[in-house]
Write a protein that holds these residues in place. Structure first.
Motif, PDB file in Angstrom:
ATOM      1  N   SER A   1      10.411  15.347   6.554  1.00  0.00           N
ATOM      2  CA  SER A   1      10.450  14.305   5.742  1.00  0.00           C
ATOM      3  C   SER A   1      11.740  13.608   6.272  1.00  0.00           C
ATOM      4  CB  SER A   1      10.358  14.521   4.338  1.00  0.00           C
ATOM      5  OG  SER A   1      11.112  13.566   3.495  1.00  0.00           O
ATOM      6  N   GLN A   2      12.015  12.106   5.700  1.00  0.00           N
ATOM      7  CA  GLN A   2      13.428  11.556   6.084  1.00  0.00           C
ATOM      8  C   GLN A   2      14.214  12.117   4.857  1.00  0.00           C
ATOM      9  OE1 GLN A   2      12.937   7.340   4.244  1.00  0.00           O
ATOM     10  NE2 GLN A   2      10.908   8.010   3.603  1.00  0.00           N
ATOM     11  N   TYR A   3      13.573  12.792   3.785  1.00  0.00           N
ATOM     12  CA  TYR A   3      14.571  13.538   2.739  1.00  0.00           C
ATOM     13  C   TYR A   3      14.835  14.766   3.121  1.00  0.00           C
ATOM     14  CZ  TYR A   3      12.371   9.406   0.364  1.00  0.00           C
ATOM     15  OH  TYR A   3      11.906   8.276   0.036  1.00  0.00           O
ATOM     16  N   SER A   4      14.294  15.564   4.027  1.00  0.00           N
ATOM     17  CA  SER A   4      14.744  16.821   4.349  1.00  0.00           C
ATOM     18  C   SER A   4      13.544  17.563   5.098  1.00  0.00           C
ATOM     19  CB  SER A   4      14.906  17.808   3.012  1.00  0.00           C
ATOM     20  OG  SER A   4      13.595  17.860   2.171  1.00  0.00           O
TER      21      SER A   4
ATOM     22  N   LEU B   1       3.760   9.099   6.710  1.00  0.00           N
ATOM     23  CA  LEU B   1       4.744  10.098   6.489  1.00  0.00           C
ATOM     24  C   LEU B   1       4.669  10.496   4.933  1.00  0.00           C
ATOM     25  CD1 LEU B   1       7.977   9.486   8.700  1.00  0.00           C
ATOM     26  CD2 LEU B   1       5.850  11.106   9.135  1.00  0.00           C
ATOM     27  N   LEU B   2       3.987   9.812   4.117  1.00  0.00           N
ATOM     28  CA  LEU B   2       3.776   9.840   2.701  1.00  0.00           C
ATOM     29  C   LEU B   2       3.524  11.429   2.489  1.00  0.00           C
ATOM     30  CD1 LEU B   2       3.775   8.422  -0.096  1.00  0.00           C
ATOM     31  CD2 LEU B   2       1.343   8.193   0.298  1.00  0.00           C
ATOM     32  N   PRO B   3       2.735  12.132   2.743  1.00  0.00           N
ATOM     33  CA  PRO B   3       2.406  13.328   2.151  1.00  0.00           C
ATOM     34  C   PRO B   3       3.776  14.244   2.310  1.00  0.00           C
ATOM     35  CG  PRO B   3       0.796  12.673   3.468  1.00  0.00           C
ATOM     36  CD  PRO B   3       1.578  11.743   3.738  1.00  0.00           C
ATOM     37  N   ALA B   4       4.786  14.309   3.531  1.00  0.00           N
ATOM     38  CA  ALA B   4       5.622  15.016   3.542  1.00  0.00           C
ATOM     39  C   ALA B   4       6.754  14.483   2.800  1.00  0.00           C
ATOM     40  CB  ALA B   4       6.037  14.903   5.176  1.00  0.00           C
TER      41      ALA B   4
ATOM     42  N   THR C   1      -1.168   7.756  12.606  1.00  0.00           N
ATOM     43  CA  THR C   1      -1.912   7.861  11.584  1.00  0.00           C
ATOM     44  C   THR C   1      -0.972   8.905  10.421  1.00  0.00           C
ATOM     45  OG1 THR C   1      -2.760   9.876  12.702  1.00  0.00           O
ATOM     46  CG2 THR C   1      -4.153   8.011  12.546  1.00  0.00           C
ATOM     47  N   LEU C   2      -1.271   9.184   9.533  1.00  0.00           N
ATOM     48  CA  LEU C   2      -0.833   9.633   8.288  1.00  0.00           C
ATOM     49  C   LEU C   2       0.345  10.674   8.655  1.00  0.00           C
ATOM     50  CD1 LEU C   2      -3.278   9.682   5.208  1.00  0.00           C
ATOM     51  CD2 LEU C   2      -1.281   8.060   5.685  1.00  0.00           C
ATOM     52  N   ASP C   3      -0.252  11.671   9.324  1.00  0.00           N
ATOM     53  CA  ASP C   3       0.567  12.745   9.539  1.00  0.00           C
ATOM     54  C   ASP C   3       0.410  13.455  10.884  1.00  0.00           C
ATOM     55  OD1 ASP C   3       2.319  14.648   8.769  1.00  0.00           O
ATOM     56  OD2 ASP C   3       0.946  15.870   7.346  1.00  0.00           O
ATOM     57  N   GLU C   4      -0.037  12.782  11.873  1.00  0.00           N
ATOM     58  CA  GLU C   4      -0.317  13.121  13.238  1.00  0.00           C
ATOM     59  C   GLU C   4      -0.844  14.577  13.479  1.00  0.00           C
ATOM     60  OE1 GLU C   4       3.463  12.555  15.412  1.00  0.00           O
ATOM     61  OE2 GLU C   4       4.461  11.223  13.862  1.00  0.00           O
ATOM     62  N   VAL C   5      -2.033  14.516  12.941  1.00  0.00           N
ATOM     63  CA  VAL C   5      -2.875  15.652  12.865  1.00  0.00           C
ATOM     64  C   VAL C   5      -4.354  15.606  13.587  1.00  0.00           C
ATOM     65  CG1 VAL C   5      -3.933  15.605  10.612  1.00  0.00           C
ATOM     66  CG2 VAL C   5      -3.377  18.002  11.443  1.00  0.00           C
ATOM     67  N   ILE C   6      -4.507  14.452  13.840  1.00  0.00           N
ATOM     68  CA  ILE C   6      -5.978  14.119  14.315  1.00  0.00           C
ATOM     69  C   ILE C   6      -5.923  14.484  15.961  1.00  0.00           C
ATOM     70  CG2 ILE C   6      -8.034  12.764  14.791  1.00  0.00           C
ATOM     71  CD1 ILE C   6      -7.192  11.511  12.167  1.00  0.00           C
ATOM     72  N   HIS C   7      -6.806  15.448  16.332  1.00  0.00           N
ATOM     73  CA  HIS C   7      -6.948  15.804  17.868  1.00  0.00           C
ATOM     74  C   HIS C   7      -8.132  16.421  18.138  1.00  0.00           C
ATOM     75  CE1 HIS C   7      -5.630  19.647  16.952  1.00  0.00           C
ATOM     76  NE2 HIS C   7      -4.394  19.283  16.580  1.00  0.00           N
ATOM     77  N   LEU C   8      -8.553  16.468  19.553  1.00  0.00           N
ATOM     78  CA  LEU C   8      -9.729  16.836  19.795  1.00  0.00           C
ATOM     79  C   LEU C   8     -10.116  18.606  19.442  1.00  0.00           C
ATOM     80  CD1 LEU C   8     -10.057  15.680  23.594  1.00  0.00           C
ATOM     81  CD2 LEU C   8     -11.359  14.944  21.727  1.00  0.00           C
ATOM     82  N   ALA C   9      -9.275  19.360  19.555  1.00  0.00           N
ATOM     83  CA  ALA C   9      -9.315  20.747  19.252  1.00  0.00           C
ATOM     84  C   ALA C   9      -9.515  20.804  17.503  1.00  0.00           C
ATOM     85  CB  ALA C   9      -8.078  21.513  19.654  1.00  0.00           C
TER      86      ALA C   9
ATOM     87  N   GLY D   1       0.830  -0.957   0.202  1.00  0.00           N
ATOM     88  CA  GLY D   1       0.031  -0.204   0.094  1.00  0.00           C
ATOM     89  C   GLY D   1       0.843   1.099  -0.142  1.00  0.00           C
ATOM     90  N   ARG D   2       1.846   1.430   0.724  1.00  0.00           N
ATOM     91  CA  ARG D   2       2.719   2.412   0.824  1.00  0.00           C
ATOM     92  C   ARG D   2       3.563   2.570  -0.418  1.00  0.00           C
ATOM     93  NH1 ARG D   2       5.670   6.245   3.727  1.00  0.00           N
ATOM     94  NH2 ARG D   2       7.563   6.459   2.668  1.00  0.00           N
ATOM     95  N   ASP D   3       3.992   1.550  -1.165  1.00  0.00           N
ATOM     96  CA  ASP D   3       4.686   1.660  -2.233  1.00  0.00           C
ATOM     97  C   ASP D   3       3.530   2.348  -3.578  1.00  0.00           C
ATOM     98  OD1 ASP D   3       6.997   0.738  -1.132  1.00  0.00           O
ATOM     99  OD2 ASP D   3       6.801  -1.269  -1.971  1.00  0.00           O
ATOM    100  N   LEU D   4       2.527   1.738  -3.450  1.00  0.00           N
ATOM    101  CA  LEU D   4       1.725   2.230  -4.547  1.00  0.00           C
ATOM    102  C   LEU D   4       1.105   3.680  -4.277  1.00  0.00           C
ATOM    103  CD1 LEU D   4      -0.436   1.280  -6.482  1.00  0.00           C
ATOM    104  CD2 LEU D   4      -2.094   0.531  -4.894  1.00  0.00           C
ATOM    105  N   LEU D   5       1.071   4.080  -2.887  1.00  0.00           N
ATOM    106  CA  LEU D   5       0.748   5.346  -2.798  1.00  0.00           C
ATOM    107  C   LEU D   5       1.906   6.425  -2.991  1.00  0.00           C
ATOM    108  CD1 LEU D   5      -1.380   5.028   0.504  1.00  0.00           C
ATOM    109  CD2 LEU D   5      -2.076   6.114  -1.556  1.00  0.00           C
ATOM    110  N   LEU D   6       2.962   6.092  -2.668  1.00  0.00           N
ATOM    111  CA  LEU D   6       4.271   7.027  -2.916  1.00  0.00           C
ATOM    112  C   LEU D   6       4.466   6.815  -4.481  1.00  0.00           C
ATOM    113  CD1 LEU D   6       6.530   8.422  -1.475  1.00  0.00           C
ATOM    114  CD2 LEU D   6       7.918   6.447  -1.537  1.00  0.00           C
TER     115      LEU D   6
END
Length: 530
Positions: A186-189, A56-59, A445-453, A6-11
């Motif tokens: 990102s792992q790249y920069s 971390l795919l989007p980053a 999750t994908l990008d650590e953004v989901i929270h109550l606020a 799944g990751r390879d396909l998305l990336l």
């Protein structure tokens, strides 16, 4: 193995977007799109597992796009990934859900093809060469059908961008009242992209920061804050001071330099921070040089220079601004639960005095509702969130593995993030969450953004104050008092309750309580939204 595939396909899909023109990107997006539509038909847990390897795919994709000097594309890619994250976690308001309202027949057709594609994808790995060839032929056939249905959907009014990344031109509306700064880890920069009110984005490299550095910094902050919480109020927070100086020198100072030199941004202007990955757990707004000038004056920190807010996504900010036209008569709900009951969390002894304080400071012209004690149940609180303004003081728990189970502690049973996101609050304007850990992202999750606020902003609240860590209720009331005094200090009969002042009022409040509230408690309060 499935997670890796799944990751390879998305990336692969996202990186192809970097190198192809938009007109030729449909095939590159098709794999991502059918996985996204497939997530609508499976459980939240299954969707989370399928995408956890790609968090971390989007980053990563944005970092690759930056290397090609196309600064508009990484903005689009980051937004696409972060927007998808909300859909995967909640299975609410997905593109397919919207389509179902406009064209149930096409929604059903796309859903069925997506299911078959997902099944066919697994069959292509068969050990039997003949079976694998048959599966590959079937997969290509289904992909062609999927593409045809998507093309048909994009001919429907309002769906021209269905499953395509949002356009930079549309996203730039988030910066209408001040620049938005996306921080890409990102792992790249690691770098920042500043989206100005008009024109192209500005790239700010952060060469001295790596993803490993950020993860270490995040851990150091967590330890320093825990250590500070058991220290006396007058003891210097030396560990925190060192860490905040690092955030200033290595992350925020290069950004501030561009804001001042290139954008000519005036002091005390609004700015919005949109962090990704490890950046979400670092108190960027509290960056501070802790230096003295030759004349004896203090070097200004970030919050001396600008009024800082956060936004989980650019689209969330755009949507909040669009909803600002829906004005109704103000109503103010004050909700407190200091005695949640046995086994449901510790008692919060200062919430009663906080309730009285808020009630006294909020204009009497607002229609007040007070919910406290045994009345503070899950159902009553959910109903009270229909008010335009809400102050919520209670216990809270952030579930870092299943973020939609994060919850506020009520008298009877938890009020979860999912409960809130399943509701719509069309007239909601502002909420103050005097609750610990309401704005901390989850780990998986994908990008650590989901929270109550952010969940409350997602559900309609245009302006939210939350916290990045535990709040001492006895100390927090000083911040609460200073905040509401700044919000309504110049109130006159017939005036308008302006939630747009919230970011400024919080900035002033945390500055004025320095002698009463220790550093680790001041810096946890953040503003999200307009």
């Amino acid at each position: 193995m499935q997670k890796s595939r799944g990751r390879d396909l998305l990336l692969g899909s996202l990186l192809l977007l970097v190198t192809r023109r938009r007109s030729g990107s449909c095939r590159a997006l098709s794999a991502l799109g059918h996985l996204a539509t497939r997530s609508w038909t499976i459980s939240r847990r299954e969707a989370g597992v399928a995408f956890s390897g790609a968090r971390l795919l989007p980053a990563d994709a944005a970092a690759c796009a930056i290397r090609r000097d196309n600064l508009r594309r990484p903005v689009e890619l980051v937004e696409q990934g972060r927007g998808q994250q909300w859909s995967l976690a909640s299975r609410l308001r997905t593109p397919l859900e919207d389509l179902k309202s406009a064209s149930p027949e096409l929604a059903h057709k796309l859903s069925e093809i997506s299911k078959r594609l997902s099944d066919a994808q697994g069959s292509t790995g068969s050990a039997d060469p003949a079976a694998a060839d048959r599966a590959a032929i079937q997969y290509r056939k289904l992909m062609k059908q999927w593409g045809a249905v998507v093309a048909e959907i994009r001919n429907i009014q309002g769906f021209s961008q269905f499953l395509l990344p949002p356009l930079y031109e549309d996203l730039q509306a988030a910066a209408r009242h001040g620049p938005v700064i996306i921080l890409i880890a990102s792992q790249y920069s690691c770098s920042a992209i500043i989206i100005p009110t008009s024109g192209d984005p500005h790239h700010v490299p952060l060469p001295s920061v790596s993803l490993t550095d950020l993860n270490n910094l995040k851990d150091h902050f967590a330890r320093a804050i825990r250590h500070a919480s058991i220290m006396g109020p007058k003891v210097p927070r030396n560990d925190l001071i060192v860490l905040l100086r690092i955030v200033w020198d290595e992350i925020m100072l290069p950004i501030v330099s561009v804001l001042q030199r290139d954008l000519k941004l005036k002091f005390h202007s609004r700015i919005w921070l949109c962090p990704t990955a490890a950046f979400t757990s670092i108190p960027l707004h509290a960056a501070h040089p802790f230096q003295t000038k030759a004349d004896g004056s203090k070097e200004p920190c970030l919050e001396d220079l600008y009024i800082c807010s956060y936004t989980p996504t650019l689209s969330a900010l755009v949507r909040s601004r669009r909803m600002m036209k829906n004005c109704v008569a103000p109503s103010f709900a004050i909700i407190e639960q200091g005695q949640p009951g046995a086994g449901k969390g510790k008692a919060l002894l200062a919430v009663d005095s906080e309730l009285e304080l808020v009630h006294k400071l909020v204009p009497a012209t607002a229609n007040h509702t007070i919910i406290s004690g045994d009345a503070t149940t899950r159902a009553c609180t959910l109903e009270a969130l229909q008010n335009t303004w809400v102050h919520l003081s209670c216990g809270g728990k952030q579930d870092q593995t299943q973020p939609y189970n994060s919850h506020f502690v009520m008298r009877d049973k938890p009020l979860t993030l999912l409960d809130i996101m399943e509701k719509d609050f069309p007239h909601a304007e502002f909420t103050f969450l005097s609750v610990g850990n309401t704005a901390v992202g989850d780990k998986e999750t994908l990008d650590e953004v989901i929270h109550l606020a952010a969940g409350l902003q997602f559900s309609g609240f245009k302006s939210v104050i939350g916290t990045l860590g535990a709040v001492n209720d006895a100390v927090a009331k000083h911040v609460v008092e200073a905040f509401y005094k700044n919000m309504f200090g110049d109130w006159k009969d017939g005036g308008v309750m302006d939630y747009m002042k919230a970011a400024w009022a919080l900035n002033r409040a945390t500055s004025t309580v320095k002698t009463k509230v220790p550093l680790e408690q001041r810096m946890v309060f953040i503003h999200i939204g307009v």
